[in-house]
Design an enzyme around this catalytic site. Structure first.
Site, PDB file in Angstrom:
ATOM      1  N   ASP A   8       0.782  -1.238   0.000  1.00 42.46           N
ATOM      2  CA  ASP A   8       0.000   0.000   0.000  1.00 42.46           C
ATOM      3  C   ASP A   8       0.814   1.287   0.000  1.00 42.46           C
ATOM      4  O   ASP A   8       0.273   2.381  -0.225  1.00 42.46           O
ATOM      5  CB  ASP A   8      -1.004   0.007   1.178  1.00 42.46           C
ATOM      6  N   HIS A  22       6.615  -7.759  -1.163  1.00 44.42           N
ATOM      7  CA  HIS A  22       5.546  -8.128  -2.110  1.00 44.42           C
ATOM      8  C   HIS A  22       5.322  -7.063  -3.183  1.00 44.42           C
ATOM      9  O   HIS A  22       4.312  -7.104  -3.894  1.00 44.42           O
ATOM     10  CB  HIS A  22       4.236  -8.411  -1.355  1.00 44.42           C
ATOM     11  N   CYS A  28       0.470   0.024 -21.621  1.00 43.31           N
ATOM     12  CA  CYS A  28       1.847   0.519 -21.505  1.00 43.31           C
ATOM     13  C   CYS A  28       2.026   1.750 -22.404  1.00 43.31           C
ATOM     14  O   CYS A  28       1.672   1.719 -23.589  1.00 43.31           O
ATOM     15  CB  CYS A  28       2.804  -0.596 -21.930  1.00 43.31           C
ATOM     16  N   THR A  43       0.483  -9.255  11.162  1.00 46.31           N
ATOM     17  CA  THR A  43       0.484 -10.268  10.097  1.00 46.31           C
ATOM     18  C   THR A  43      -0.063 -11.586  10.623  1.00 46.31           C
ATOM     19  O   THR A  43       0.209 -11.963  11.773  1.00 46.31           O
ATOM     20  CB  THR A  43       1.888 -10.472   9.479  1.00 46.31           C
ATOM     21  N   PRO A  80      -3.932  -8.050  17.718  1.00 49.06           N
ATOM     22  CA  PRO A  80      -5.031  -8.253  18.676  1.00 49.06           C
ATOM     23  C   PRO A  80      -5.562  -9.685  18.692  1.00 49.06           C
ATOM     24  O   PRO A  80      -6.274 -10.066  19.615  1.00 49.06           O
ATOM     25  CB  PRO A  80      -6.115  -7.273  18.195  1.00 49.06           C
TER      26      PRO A  80
HETATM   27  P1  OAD Z   1      -3.744 -10.943   6.768  1.00 47.60           P
HETATM   28  O1  OAD Z   1      -5.010 -10.316   6.312  1.00 47.60           O
HETATM   29  O2  OAD Z   1      -3.527 -12.392   6.468  1.00 47.60           O
HETATM   30  O3  OAD Z   1      -3.608 -10.785   8.341  1.00 47.60           O
HETATM   31  C1  OAD Z   1      -3.802  -9.562   8.988  1.00 47.60           C
HETATM   32  C2  OAD Z   1      -3.406  -9.713  10.438  1.00 47.60           C
HETATM   33  O4  OAD Z   1      -3.508  -8.445  11.049  1.00 47.60           O
HETATM   34  C3  OAD Z   1      -4.299 -10.672  11.232  1.00 47.60           C
HETATM   35  O5  OAD Z   1      -3.486 -11.540  11.998  1.00 47.60           O
HETATM   36  C4  OAD Z   1      -5.099  -9.726  12.143  1.00 47.60           C
HETATM   37  O6  OAD Z   1      -5.414 -10.320  13.410  1.00 47.60           O
HETATM   38  C5  OAD Z   1      -4.127  -8.584  12.313  1.00 47.60           C
HETATM   39  N1  OAD Z   1      -4.742  -7.285  12.621  1.00 47.60           N
HETATM   40  C6  OAD Z   1      -5.962  -6.821  12.268  1.00 47.60           C
HETATM   41  N2  OAD Z   1      -6.126  -5.562  12.677  1.00 47.60           N
HETATM   42  C7  OAD Z   1      -4.972  -5.216  13.326  1.00 47.60           C
HETATM   43  C8  OAD Z   1      -4.500  -4.034  13.962  1.00 47.60           C
HETATM   44  N3  OAD Z   1      -5.237  -2.931  14.022  1.00 47.60           N
HETATM   45  N4  OAD Z   1      -3.246  -4.043  14.491  1.00 47.60           N
HETATM   46  C9  OAD Z   1      -2.464  -5.160  14.425  1.00 47.60           C
HETATM   47  N5  OAD Z   1      -2.859  -6.294  13.827  1.00 47.60           N
HETATM   48  C10 OAD Z   1      -4.080  -6.324  13.279  1.00 47.60           C
HETATM   49  O7  OAD Z   1      -2.550 -10.036   6.209  1.00 47.60           O
HETATM   50  P2  OAD Z   1      -1.012 -10.423   5.961  1.00 47.60           P
HETATM   51  O8  OAD Z   1      -0.490 -11.314   7.027  1.00 47.60           O
HETATM   52  O9  OAD Z   1      -0.305  -9.143   5.737  1.00 47.60           O
HETATM   53  O10 OAD Z   1       0.082 -10.939  -0.244  1.00 47.60           O
HETATM   54  O11 OAD Z   1      -1.114 -11.209   4.608  1.00 47.60           O
HETATM   55  C11 OAD Z   1       0.049 -11.632   3.991  1.00 47.60           C
HETATM   56  C12 OAD Z   1      -0.090 -11.528   2.503  1.00 47.60           C
HETATM   57  O12 OAD Z   1      -1.279 -12.191   2.072  1.00 47.60           O
HETATM   58  C13 OAD Z   1      -0.255 -10.117   1.967  1.00 47.60           C
HETATM   59  O13 OAD Z   1       0.968  -9.433   1.835  1.00 47.60           O
HETATM   60  C14 OAD Z   1      -0.877 -10.363   0.640  1.00 47.60           C
HETATM   61  C15 OAD Z   1      -1.908 -11.396   1.034  1.00 47.60           C
HETATM   62  O14 OAD Z   1      -2.340 -12.199   0.027  1.00 47.60           O
HETATM   63  C16 OAD Z   1       0.323 -10.380  -1.440  1.00 47.60           C
HETATM   64  O15 OAD Z   1      -0.161  -9.319  -1.781  1.00 47.60           O
HETATM   65  C17 OAD Z   1       1.259 -11.172  -2.263  1.00 47.60           C
END
Ligand code: OAD
Length: 247
Positions: free
Chosen positions: A109, A124, A152, A193, A219
């Protein structure tokens, strides 16, 4: 949780960060949640009832580039009108106060950069870059909305987002730098994450295997909680906003 709990947690976290010589952070979608950007997994993570795993793939793009672009264009619009939050800003401040700090993000983002982070390893890729599927030229493109499907400027070929899709290789340069950073850090913050997407999640595992302390901010429990020395069960911006700046 009471405000007092969060303040105590922030004080503890602040001490741990201040003691670290080479801290490192890996962020995921959760750090941008308080900016209003929906996470991928969990409530609000779907788009038109489609899972990211169904849209963020080379096969989905070959099958229906317009639908995939509509999803990315929707996310670009949403992110363009969002602002970095206190969590992004706290990590930018940490970079400014400690040149040995490394920020690794799975997020595409661009909010870390907008918060002022300059050394960000975007493993990513970025939503704000496009790559031509014909001539492979890459360029920044911040138009919102995009004319869909975008073409393009050099050869007229179909553009794609310069992000890593499921089944694709991460940039060896960027991922290699992230790997080196987690191998040599003495504290790893795993922030927002779910820890289910590889190889990014392995960055945390490799640090843990080397005995590095993992502090998680999330959380909800994640796939990485069990290897964390300490889990701070708070929203990232809420907690990080309470860190006192380094003296
Ligand atoms: P996810 O959507 O899998 O996980 C988000 C995490 O953030 C979860 O564990 C939530 O509990 C946590 N969460 C939610 N709100 C929060 C807050 N306010 N503060 C802290 N934590 C919070 O997202 P990612 O782990 O980033 O890939 O996903 C990994 C990848 O999967 C992304 O980079 C993307 C996606 O497909 C690509 O774009 C290649």
């Amino acid at each position: 949780m009471s405000g007092q709990d969060v303040d105590e947690a922030a004080a503890e976290l602040g001490k741990r960060i201040a003691r670290a010589r080479r801290p490192c952070a890996l962020t995921g979608a959760g750090i941008s949640e308080e900016s209003g950007v929906p996470v991928f997994r969990g409530p609000g993570g779907m788009w038109r009832e489609r899972r990211p795993e169904d849209l963020a793939t080379p096969e989905a793009f070959r099958r229906d580039p317009l639908e995939v672009w509509q999803w990315y264009d929707w996310r670009r619009g949403l992110i363009a009108s969002a602002c970095p939050n206190a969590g992004h800003r706290a990590l930018a401040a940490l970079e400014a106060s400690n040149p040995a700090f490394t920020l690794i993000t799975q997020n595409v983002d661009g909010l870390h950069r907008r918060a002022g982070s300059r050394r960000v390893l975007e493993v990513h890729g970025s939503l704000w870059r496009v790559r031509c599927t014909a001539c492979r030229r890459e360029a920044d493109d911040e138009r919102v909305p995009l004319p869909l499907p975008p073409a393009c400027g050099a050869c007229g070929g179909l553009l794609r987002p310069a992000v890593v899709w499921f089944g694709e290789m991460l940039s060896p340069t960027v991922f290699g730098a992230a790997w080196e950073a987690v191998k040599s850090c003495d504290l790893l913050l795993s922030i927002g994450t779910s820890g289910v997407v590889e190889p990014a999640a392995s960055l945390v595992r490799v640090a843990a295997e080397r005995g590095t302390s993992i502090l998680e901010i999330n959380p909800r429990p994640s796939a990485l909680s069990s290897i964390a020395e300490r889990v701070f069960p708070y929203k990232a911006a809420d907690l990080l906003d309470r860190l006192k700046p380094a003296p």
